[in-house]
Design an enzyme around this catalytic site. Sequence first.
Site, PDB file in Angstrom:
ATOM      1  N   TYR A   6       0.837  -1.209   0.000  1.00 35.79           N
ATOM      2  CA  TYR A   6       0.000   0.000   0.000  1.00 35.79           C
ATOM      3  C   TYR A   6       0.875   1.264   0.000  1.00 35.79           C
ATOM      4  CZ  TYR A   6      -3.355   3.563   1.518  1.00 35.79           C
ATOM      5  OH  TYR A   6      -4.107   4.707   1.627  1.00 35.79           O
TER       6      TYR A   6
ATOM      7  N   TYR B 201      -1.673  12.832   6.944  1.00 38.02           N
ATOM      8  CA  TYR B 201      -1.272  11.796   7.904  1.00 38.02           C
ATOM      9  C   TYR B 201       0.205  11.972   8.252  1.00 38.02           C
ATOM     10  CZ  TYR B 201      -5.398   8.647   7.245  1.00 38.02           C
ATOM     11  OH  TYR B 201      -6.639   8.084   7.216  1.00 38.02           O
TER      12      TYR B 201
ATOM     13  N   GLU C 238     -14.309  -1.500   6.141  1.00 33.74           N
ATOM     14  CA  GLU C 238     -14.257  -0.163   5.536  1.00 33.74           C
ATOM     15  C   GLU C 238     -15.543   0.003   4.732  1.00 33.74           C
ATOM     16  OE1 GLU C 238     -10.493   1.282   3.905  1.00 33.74           O
ATOM     17  OE2 GLU C 238     -11.581   1.904   2.110  1.00 33.74           O
TER      18      GLU C 238
HETATM   19  C1  3EB Z   1      -8.137   5.658   5.646  1.00 35.17           C
HETATM   20  O1  3EB Z   1      -9.038   6.367   6.079  1.00 35.17           O
HETATM   21  C2  3EB Z   1      -8.514   4.282   5.180  1.00 35.17           C
HETATM   22  O2  3EB Z   1      -5.482   5.420  -0.316  1.00 35.17           O
HETATM   23  O3  3EB Z   1      -7.063   6.061  -1.683  1.00 35.17           O
HETATM   24  C3  3EB Z   1      -9.589   4.925   2.453  1.00 35.17           C
HETATM   25  C4  3EB Z   1      -9.942   5.533   1.245  1.00 35.17           C
HETATM   26  C5  3EB Z   1      -8.289   4.534   2.651  1.00 35.17           C
HETATM   27  C6  3EB Z   1      -8.982   5.748   0.243  1.00 35.17           C
HETATM   28  C7  3EB Z   1      -6.673   5.621  -0.584  1.00 35.17           C
HETATM   29  C8  3EB Z   1      -7.335   4.752   1.645  1.00 35.17           C
HETATM   30  C9  3EB Z   1      -7.686   5.361   0.464  1.00 35.17           C
HETATM   31  O4  3EB Z   1      -6.946   6.023   5.601  1.00 35.17           O
HETATM   32  C10 3EB Z   1      -7.883   3.870   3.913  1.00 35.17           C
END
Ligand code: 3EB
Length: 340
Positions: free
Chosen positions: A146, A207, A327
Amino acid sequence: MHEPGGLRLAYLADAADVAAQGANVLGVATFNGSPAPVAGGLPLAAVHMPLLTGSQNLYEVWSTGRPCTSGQCGRVHFRHTGQILFGSIVITESEFDGSDSPLQRVTAQLYREICATLEAEKYPHLLRVWNYLPHINRDSHGTERYQQFNTARQHALQSFGRAVIGSVPAASALGSVGDGPVVVYFLAGRTAPIFVENPRQVSAYHYPPEYGTHSPAFSRAALLCEPENIALFISGTASIVGHRSLHVGDVTGQTRETLRNIEALVAEANRLQRAAHFSMDTLAYKVYVRQPQDLGAIRNELASSACARAQMIYLQADVCRQELLVEIEATGIAPAAPVA
Ligand code: 3EB
């Protein structure tokens, strides 16, 4: 969900019902190895992802009330109305066998081809992207896959002069099951959407580095205003508050927290629109379940929530943080003029 003219979404179990929508279909995603509907020239994204409930086949059908035109740009198959474009592209990692990170190479190629299509077809605004890649949590070439995906996505967007924070599309990124190719499909527009962040969560593009050197380039939701409709695209949403995963090991707690996050996004979207267009029970939900044995607990929780009567489909997929068990993404389409 069925205003004439504007964008529509339907989750259908029968290929014949897809074909019956005829020329108004923009594009289709299939899951679980569902056979392709017999309708020529449609962009089709075949996602290797088992269905956990209901029928054997599932078609996610994006359509409109306007005439559509099909085309291809590189490996992107697309169809558009003059206002909205649906595109899909598939690339296999084996194409880059022997390179230092085949997944990074594939992701870079996918996003370059998507950006090139948007430039060539003059659809500058990426609204919503679905990313499905195998073995999303596996480590290889020194990092989690990822993370490799995030690095390549960010670089590719930047190389086309596109934003990687702020004006980034709503998205989902999930692990498909098995060794299939990487599949990406997307919606793009000619007018800018309104991007929505969740007051309960740190923006994903902010993040902290503990989650990876390149942060994920997605918004929590996007609002598209059409003449007939307002569409709300809620990104894949999980049990994350601030930037931390909550309720580790507790699938019921994670489901409840995820719903709180979606509720917060719905409230934020309504606040930005200065109208209560959207409510929990009128969205259509796609629920990604890591472990099939958790399905019962997740369904119970959803059945006693504000979305108990909403349309809901369940798929088995890996979520991009190892500890996340569920999710949920959601889409709402409301008439542009609030009904009295
Ligand atoms: C999160 O909230 C969960 O990398 O495009 C959710 C939606 C998540 C999109 C992306 C990742 C993505 O971080 C993961």
